[in-house]
Design a protein around this motif. Structure first.
Motif, PDB file in Angstrom:
ATOM      1  N   LYS A 113       0.875  -1.164   0.000  1.00  0.00           N
ATOM      2  CA  LYS A 113       0.000   0.000   0.000  1.00  0.00           C
ATOM      3  C   LYS A 113       0.913   1.214   0.000  1.00  0.00           C
ATOM      4  CE  LYS A 113      -3.566   0.058   2.746  1.00  0.00           C
ATOM      5  NZ  LYS A 113      -4.368  -0.040   4.010  1.00  0.00           N
ATOM      6  N   VAL A 114       0.804   2.029  -1.038  1.00  0.00           N
ATOM      7  CA  VAL A 114       1.674   3.190  -1.188  1.00  0.00           C
ATOM      8  C   VAL A 114       0.788   4.424  -1.263  1.00  0.00           C
ATOM      9  CG1 VAL A 114       3.605   4.173  -2.459  1.00  0.00           C
ATOM     10  CG2 VAL A 114       3.203   1.700  -2.553  1.00  0.00           C
ATOM     11  N   THR A 115       0.907   5.315  -0.283  1.00  0.00           N
ATOM     12  CA  THR A 115       0.053   6.496  -0.186  1.00  0.00           C
ATOM     13  C   THR A 115       0.885   7.743  -0.434  1.00  0.00           C
ATOM     14  OG1 THR A 115      -1.387   5.372   1.407  1.00  0.00           O
ATOM     15  CG2 THR A 115      -1.549   7.766   1.291  1.00  0.00           C
ATOM     16  N   ALA A 116       0.371   8.625  -1.284  1.00  0.00           N
ATOM     17  CA  ALA A 116       1.097   9.840  -1.655  1.00  0.00           C
ATOM     18  C   ALA A 116       0.112  10.968  -1.893  1.00  0.00           C
ATOM     19  CB  ALA A 116       1.918   9.585  -2.920  1.00  0.00           C
ATOM     20  N   PRO A 117       0.584  12.213  -1.821  1.00  0.00           N
ATOM     21  CA  PRO A 117      -0.296  13.345  -2.126  1.00  0.00           C
ATOM     22  C   PRO A 117      -0.817  13.251  -3.556  1.00  0.00           C
ATOM     23  CG  PRO A 117       1.727  14.092  -1.060  1.00  0.00           C
ATOM     24  CD  PRO A 117       1.930  12.647  -1.395  1.00  0.00           C
ATOM     25  N   GLU A 118      -2.053  13.732  -3.761  1.00  0.00           N
ATOM     26  CA  GLU A 118      -2.624  13.749  -5.105  1.00  0.00           C
ATOM     27  C   GLU A 118      -1.659  14.435  -6.067  1.00  0.00           C
ATOM     28  OE1 GLU A 118      -7.092  14.133  -5.850  1.00  0.00           O
ATOM     29  OE2 GLU A 118      -6.834  15.135  -3.906  1.00  0.00           O
ATOM     30  N   GLY A 119      -1.549  13.880  -7.258  1.00  0.00           N
ATOM     31  CA  GLY A 119      -0.621  14.403  -8.259  1.00  0.00           C
ATOM     32  C   GLY A 119       0.642  13.591  -8.353  1.00  0.00           C
ATOM     33  N   LEU A 120       0.931  12.795  -7.317  1.00  0.00           N
ATOM     34  CA  LEU A 120       2.073  11.892  -7.351  1.00  0.00           C
ATOM     35  C   LEU A 120       1.574  10.459  -7.494  1.00  0.00           C
ATOM     36  CD1 LEU A 120       4.344  13.344  -4.508  1.00  0.00           C
ATOM     37  CD2 LEU A 120       4.355  13.892  -6.954  1.00  0.00           C
ATOM     38  N   LYS A 121       2.390   9.626  -8.104  1.00  0.00           N
ATOM     39  CA  LYS A 121       2.054   8.218  -8.265  1.00  0.00           C
ATOM     40  C   LYS A 121       2.825   7.384  -7.245  1.00  0.00           C
ATOM     41  CE  LYS A 121      -0.510   7.751 -12.178  1.00  0.00           C
ATOM     42  NZ  LYS A 121      -0.694   9.144 -12.550  1.00  0.00           N
ATOM     43  N   GLY A 122       2.146   6.370  -6.704  1.00  0.00           N
ATOM     44  CA  GLY A 122       2.806   5.349  -5.917  1.00  0.00           C
ATOM     45  C   GLY A 122       2.816   4.065  -6.717  1.00  0.00           C
ATOM     46  N   VAL A 123       3.975   3.438  -6.862  1.00  0.00           N
ATOM     47  CA  VAL A 123       4.109   2.241  -7.688  1.00  0.00           C
ATOM     48  C   VAL A 123       4.930   1.219  -6.917  1.00  0.00           C
ATOM     49  CG1 VAL A 123       4.826   1.315  -9.929  1.00  0.00           C
ATOM     50  CG2 VAL A 123       4.059   3.685  -9.758  1.00  0.00           C
ATOM     51  N   ALA A 124       4.628  -0.064  -7.144  1.00  0.00           N
ATOM     52  CA  ALA A 124       5.372  -1.136  -6.475  1.00  0.00           C
ATOM     53  C   ALA A 124       5.462  -2.345  -7.387  1.00  0.00           C
ATOM     54  CB  ALA A 124       4.706  -1.516  -5.156  1.00  0.00           C
ATOM     55  N   THR A 125       6.287  -3.279  -6.989  1.00  0.00           N
ATOM     56  CA  THR A 125       6.400  -4.549  -7.682  1.00  0.00           C
ATOM     57  C   THR A 125       5.036  -5.208  -7.805  1.00  0.00           C
ATOM     58  OG1 THR A 125       8.603  -4.838  -6.717  1.00  0.00           O
ATOM     59  CG2 THR A 125       7.544  -6.802  -7.611  1.00  0.00           C
ATOM     60  N   GLY A 126       4.786  -5.857  -8.942  1.00  0.00           N
ATOM     61  CA  GLY A 126       3.537  -6.604  -9.103  1.00  0.00           C
ATOM     62  C   GLY A 126       2.513  -5.863  -9.932  1.00  0.00           C
ATOM     63  N   SER A 127       1.241  -6.031  -9.580  1.00  0.00           N
ATOM     64  CA  SER A 127       0.132  -5.459 -10.348  1.00  0.00           C
ATOM     65  C   SER A 127      -0.739  -4.590  -9.454  1.00  0.00           C
ATOM     66  CB  SER A 127      -0.727  -6.572 -10.952  1.00  0.00           C
ATOM     67  OG  SER A 127       0.022  -7.337 -11.881  1.00  0.00           O
ATOM     68  N   LEU A 128      -1.253  -3.511 -10.035  1.00  0.00           N
ATOM     69  CA  LEU A 128      -2.145  -2.607  -9.309  1.00  0.00           C
ATOM     70  C   LEU A 128      -3.461  -3.308  -9.018  1.00  0.00           C
ATOM     71  CD1 LEU A 128      -2.609   0.325  -8.272  1.00  0.00           C
ATOM     72  CD2 LEU A 128      -3.555   0.834 -10.538  1.00  0.00           C
ATOM     73  N   VAL A 129      -3.883  -3.261  -7.757  1.00  0.00           N
ATOM     74  CA  VAL A 129      -5.134  -3.886  -7.332  1.00  0.00           C
ATOM     75  C   VAL A 129      -6.238  -2.845  -7.189  1.00  0.00           C
ATOM     76  CG1 VAL A 129      -6.247  -5.197  -5.485  1.00  0.00           C
ATOM     77  CG2 VAL A 129      -3.892  -5.740  -6.157  1.00  0.00           C
ATOM     78  N   SER A 130      -5.897  -1.677  -6.614  1.00  0.00           N
ATOM     79  CA  SER A 130      -6.919  -0.649  -6.391  1.00  0.00           C
ATOM     80  C   SER A 130      -6.256   0.688  -6.122  1.00  0.00           C
ATOM     81  CB  SER A 130      -7.813  -1.027  -5.196  1.00  0.00           C
ATOM     82  OG  SER A 130      -7.061  -1.026  -3.989  1.00  0.00           O
TER      83      SER A 130
END
Length: 381
Positions: free
Chosen positions: A188-205
């Motif tokens: 779970k990667v949380t960031a201010p609106e306008g920034l993207k949070g990305v991680a290994t794997g696939s986006l779930v939600s």
């Protein structure tokens, strides 16, 4: 691999691989009280003897990172599901740098101590052999605090990325930091609106509340701690199709997307070439992450594989193909050797690097691109 430079001389062909594929455990049982002995604080690795811990095996990690743009700090927690391999009176996790606030064991606060490069947890009651237990560690991290080579964080002006090889996942999150203990990962990667949070794997939600967006990811395949990727920044997600309908996902600094496109567009052709030699790509997706920084001390490598993403310095990828193609192939081959097949100990590193060097050179020589010695083919023995 960290501190890797482009290979400049021929190497002998590598045949076969003599190592076990490490997978996460699945056994589960209930715990009980009384007795127990401490788990060990080393797996006895001949290269990194401080890494790893005994007494348990990890099955799952959930990393929960919130990036605060005003302070540039990361409020973080890691939830670890593990199985005891002995009766445990206490156990340790690898950790160096972040400040721990609380530790919970099976939803109850636990006693803990940060000592040297370990987080030592003492449960109120013995964790019984074969039982499943859940640890949650709440902590705060400053990606800028520790400089390389002792920092797995890559600070950027608008966030961060991570580069955990070979022994630096412990500076990013508490873990059993050894490639022999692969596990399932969710993020779970949380960031201010306008920034993207990305991680290994696939986006779930994704979910936005009060100006903060949480991006949830899950990996289809087990991951070694050293090849986890989490990043926050002003990125554009560029999707394209690879061979056999494979999903390609590049995470590109928004301001540099057009300039970087020629390099990123090379990936489908590279995948076609390597799949003809090594078989179908082993993971759910692949892509490139040019981290949004050119700071000379942000990280000490040109490119570094992380599972489903390879992190680069952006300016490196602005060069013509003959100067970057061999290196890109090297990093791509690590998906097979280094990620799918992981070293059982760090003395097995040749499995990662030897195969990547070989196929990188083969790709170079087939195209007639000279190495730094001026060679364009294997030197006769």
């Amino acid at each position: 691999m960290r501190n890797r430079t482009r290979v400049t001389a021929p190497a002998a062909a590598l045949l076969g691989t003599a190592t076990a594929l490490t997978l996460s455990p699945t056994a589960r049982a209930q715990g009980s009280h009384g007795g127990g002995t401490p788990g060990g604080d080393s797996l006895g690795d001949p290269v990194y003897p401080v890494l790893g811990n005994t007494g348990y095996r990890v099955s799952d990690y959930l990393l929960d990172f919130t990036y605060r743009a005003d302070t540039r700090l990361v409020d973080a927690s890691v939830t670890i599901t593990a199985r005891a391999t002995q009766d445990l009176s206490r156990f340790s996790l690898d950790l160096l740098g972040p400040v721990v606030q609380d530790v919970w064991l099976d939803h109850r606060k636990a006693t803990f101590e940060q000592a040297a490069e370990k987080l030592v947890v003492t449960p109120a009651a013995c964790v019984r052999k074969h039982s499943k237990f859940v640890i949650r560690v709440d902590y705060v991290a400053d990606p800028r605090k520790i400089k390389p080579p002792y920092n797995g964080w890559v600070p950027t002006p608008d966030g961060f990325a991570v580069a955990c090889q070979p022994d630096l996942a412990r500076t990013v999150f508490p873990c059993n930091d050894h490639p022999s203990d692969k596990a399932n990962f969710a993020f779970k990667v949380t960031a201010p609106e306008g920034l993207k949070g990305v991680a290994t794997g696939s986006l779930v939600s994704t979910r936005t509340v009060d100006g903060m967006t949480t991006f949830a990811y899950r990996s289809r395949d087990p991951i070694a701690t050293e090849v986890v990727q989490v990043t926050v920044g002003d990125y554009r997600i560029v999707e394209r199709q690879g061979p056999n309908g494979m999903r390609l996902r590049d995470v590109v600094p928004t301001a540099r997307a057009a300039a970087l496109e020629p390099a990123l567009a090379l990936t489908p052709g590279q995948l076609t070439w390597v799949e003809q030699r090594l078989g179908r790509f082993p993971f759910e997706a692949y892509g490139i992450l040019p981290a949004n920084t050119e700071a000379p001390d942000a990280f000490d490598f040109t490119g570094l594989e992380t599972q489903t993403l390879t992190i680069y310095k952006p300016n490196y990828l602005l060069q013509e193909e003959k100067l970057i193609g061999s290196h890109m192939m090297h990093e791509l081959v690590h998906s097979w050797f280094g990620n799918l097949v992981a070293p059982a100990t760090w003395s097995d590193l040749w499995i990662n690097e030897g195969h990547a060097d070989y196929y990188g050179l083969l790709y170079r020589y087939e195209r007639g691109w000279p190495d730094s010695l001026g060679l364009t083919r294997w030197k006769p023995g």
